[in-house]
Design a protein around this motif. Structure first.
Motif, PDB file in Angstrom:
ATOM      1  N   ALA A  25      24.364 -30.604  -0.488  1.00 28.36           N
ATOM      2  CA  ALA A  25      23.698 -30.241  -1.742  1.00 28.36           C
ATOM      3  C   ALA A  25      22.310 -29.674  -1.490  1.00 28.36           C
ATOM      4  CB  ALA A  25      23.623 -31.455  -2.656  1.00 28.36           C
ATOM      5  N   GLY A  26      21.643 -30.127  -0.443  1.00 24.09           N
ATOM      6  CA  GLY A  26      20.312 -29.609  -0.143  1.00 24.09           C
ATOM      7  C   GLY A  26      20.324 -28.143   0.218  1.00 24.09           C
ATOM      8  N   LEU A  29      21.375 -26.454  -3.562  1.00 27.04           N
ATOM      9  CA  LEU A  29      20.496 -26.647  -4.707  1.00 27.04           C
ATOM     10  C   LEU A  29      19.047 -26.946  -4.357  1.00 27.04           C
ATOM     11  CD1 LEU A  29      22.892 -28.909  -6.799  1.00 27.04           C
ATOM     12  CD2 LEU A  29      22.499 -26.468  -7.071  1.00 27.04           C
ATOM     13  N   GLY A  30      18.754 -27.169  -3.098  1.00 23.61           N
ATOM     14  CA  GLY A  30      17.421 -27.620  -2.749  1.00 23.61           C
ATOM     15  C   GLY A  30      16.764 -26.800  -1.663  1.00 23.61           C
ATOM     16  N   LEU A  31      15.971 -27.498  -0.873  1.00 22.97           N
ATOM     17  CA  LEU A  31      15.196 -26.846   0.177  1.00 22.97           C
ATOM     18  C   LEU A  31      15.786 -27.075   1.558  1.00 22.97           C
ATOM     19  CD1 LEU A  31      11.665 -27.856  -1.136  1.00 22.97           C
ATOM     20  CD2 LEU A  31      12.802 -25.663  -1.388  1.00 22.97           C
ATOM     21  N   GLY A  32      17.076 -27.332   1.650  1.00 22.18           N
ATOM     22  CA  GLY A  32      17.714 -27.642   2.920  1.00 22.18           C
ATOM     23  C   GLY A  32      17.617 -26.539   3.946  1.00 22.18           C
ATOM     24  N   ARG A  33      17.808 -25.314   3.547  1.00 17.94           N
ATOM     25  CA  ARG A  33      17.742 -24.196   4.493  1.00 17.94           C
ATOM     26  C   ARG A  33      16.320 -23.994   4.998  1.00 17.94           C
ATOM     27  NH1 ARG A  33      21.288 -20.823   0.653  1.00 17.94           N
ATOM     28  NH2 ARG A  33      23.350 -21.502   1.269  1.00 17.94           N
ATOM     29  N   LEU A  34      15.358 -24.079   4.096  1.00 19.69           N
ATOM     30  CA  LEU A  34      13.961 -23.947   4.491  1.00 19.69           C
ATOM     31  C   LEU A  34      13.562 -25.078   5.427  1.00 19.69           C
ATOM     32  CD1 LEU A  34      11.206 -22.536   4.156  1.00 19.69           C
ATOM     33  CD2 LEU A  34      10.802 -24.065   2.226  1.00 19.69           C
ATOM     34  N   TRP A  35      13.984 -26.291   5.117  1.00 21.43           N
ATOM     35  CA  TRP A  35      13.691 -27.458   5.950  1.00 21.43           C
ATOM     36  C   TRP A  35      14.276 -27.278   7.349  1.00 21.43           C
ATOM     37  CZ3 TRP A  35      10.726 -31.659   5.996  1.00 21.43           C
ATOM     38  CH2 TRP A  35      11.071 -32.705   6.847  1.00 21.43           C
ATOM     39  N   ALA A  36      15.505 -26.781   7.446  1.00 24.32           N
ATOM     40  CA  ALA A  36      16.174 -26.626   8.736  1.00 24.32           C
ATOM     41  C   ALA A  36      15.498 -25.570   9.611  1.00 24.32           C
ATOM     42  CB  ALA A  36      17.635 -26.269   8.524  1.00 24.32           C
ATOM     43  N   ARG A  37      14.771 -24.633   9.003  1.00 27.13           N
ATOM     44  CA  ARG A  37      14.107 -23.581   9.772  1.00 27.13           C
ATOM     45  C   ARG A  37      12.739 -23.996  10.312  1.00 27.13           C
ATOM     46  NH1 ARG A  37      14.039 -18.570   6.048  1.00 27.13           N
ATOM     47  NH2 ARG A  37      14.367 -20.120   4.452  1.00 27.13           N
ATOM     48  N   VAL A  41      11.621 -29.553  12.809  1.00 32.13           N
ATOM     49  CA  VAL A  41      12.986 -30.007  12.521  1.00 32.13           C
ATOM     50  C   VAL A  41      13.946 -29.471  13.568  1.00 32.13           C
ATOM     51  CG1 VAL A  41      14.841 -29.950  10.811  1.00 32.13           C
ATOM     52  CG2 VAL A  41      12.477 -30.211  10.066  1.00 32.13           C
ATOM     53  N   ARG A  42      13.744 -28.224  13.999  1.00 32.50           N
ATOM     54  CA  ARG A  42      14.596 -27.667  15.049  1.00 32.50           C
ATOM     55  C   ARG A  42      14.440 -28.414  16.360  1.00 32.50           C
ATOM     56  NH1 ARG A  42      13.069 -21.861  15.574  1.00 32.50           N
ATOM     57  NH2 ARG A  42      11.369 -22.378  14.195  1.00 32.50           N
ATOM     58  N   ASP A  43      13.239 -28.892  16.652  1.00 35.59           N
ATOM     59  CA  ASP A  43      12.986 -29.608  17.896  1.00 35.59           C
ATOM     60  C   ASP A  43      13.513 -31.040  17.879  1.00 35.59           C
ATOM     61  OD1 ASP A  43      11.746 -27.344  18.812  1.00 35.59           O
ATOM     62  OD2 ASP A  43       9.717 -28.064  18.364  1.00 35.59           O
ATOM     63  N   HIS A  44      13.573 -31.630  16.698  1.00 38.16           N
ATOM     64  CA  HIS A  44      14.026 -33.015  16.548  1.00 38.16           C
ATOM     65  C   HIS A  44      15.258 -33.048  15.655  1.00 38.16           C
ATOM     66  CE1 HIS A  44      10.322 -34.291  18.430  1.00 38.16           C
ATOM     67  NE2 HIS A  44       9.649 -33.519  17.581  1.00 38.16           N
ATOM     68  N   GLY A  45      16.431 -33.080  16.266  1.00 37.44           N
ATOM     69  CA  GLY A  45      17.691 -32.999  15.530  1.00 37.44           C
ATOM     70  C   GLY A  45      17.924 -34.117  14.541  1.00 37.44           C
ATOM     71  N   TRP A  46      17.280 -35.267  14.737  1.00 38.92           N
ATOM     72  CA  TRP A  46      17.510 -36.396  13.831  1.00 38.92           C
ATOM     73  C   TRP A  46      16.878 -36.160  12.464  1.00 38.92           C
ATOM     74  CZ3 TRP A  46      13.108 -38.889  12.151  1.00 38.92           C
ATOM     75  CH2 TRP A  46      11.950 -38.678  12.896  1.00 38.92           C
ATOM     76  N   LEU A  47      16.060 -35.120  12.325  1.00 36.19           N
ATOM     77  CA  LEU A  47      15.447 -34.814  11.028  1.00 36.19           C
ATOM     78  C   LEU A  47      16.347 -33.971  10.132  1.00 36.19           C
ATOM     79  CD1 LEU A  47      11.805 -33.983  12.115  1.00 36.19           C
ATOM     80  CD2 LEU A  47      12.572 -35.969  10.826  1.00 36.19           C
ATOM     81  N   ARG A  48      17.456 -33.494  10.662  1.00 40.25           N
ATOM     82  CA  ARG A  48      18.341 -32.646   9.854  1.00 40.25           C
ATOM     83  C   ARG A  48      19.130 -33.434   8.878  1.00 40.25           C
ATOM     84  NH1 ARG A  48      20.597 -28.920  14.607  1.00 40.25           N
ATOM     85  NH2 ARG A  48      18.606 -28.753  15.577  1.00 40.25           N
TER      86      ARG A  48
END
Length: 48
Positions: A25-26, A29-37, A41-48
């Motif tokens: 859903a992120g 409907l949300g900021l999931g794509r922006l967060w993943a970039r 977040v890219r350096d620390h996979g547990w933040l995805r």
């Protein structure tokens, strides 16, 4: 209050929560794509 177990609010809400947890859903409907970039977040996979 309903006595029908299939229309009980608790069951309906539980199904909705499971459905929201199962779909990304992120991203839709949300900021999931922006967060993943973000670099952190890219350096620390547990933040995805």
């Amino acid at each position: 209050m309903s006595t029908n177990p299939f229309a009980d609010y608790h069951v309906v809400y539980a199904v909705m929560l499971i459905a929201l947890a199962a779909v990304p859903a992120g991203d839709v409907l949300g900021l999931g794509r922006l967060w993943a970039r973000l670099p952190v977040v890219r350096d620390h996979g547990w933040l995805r």
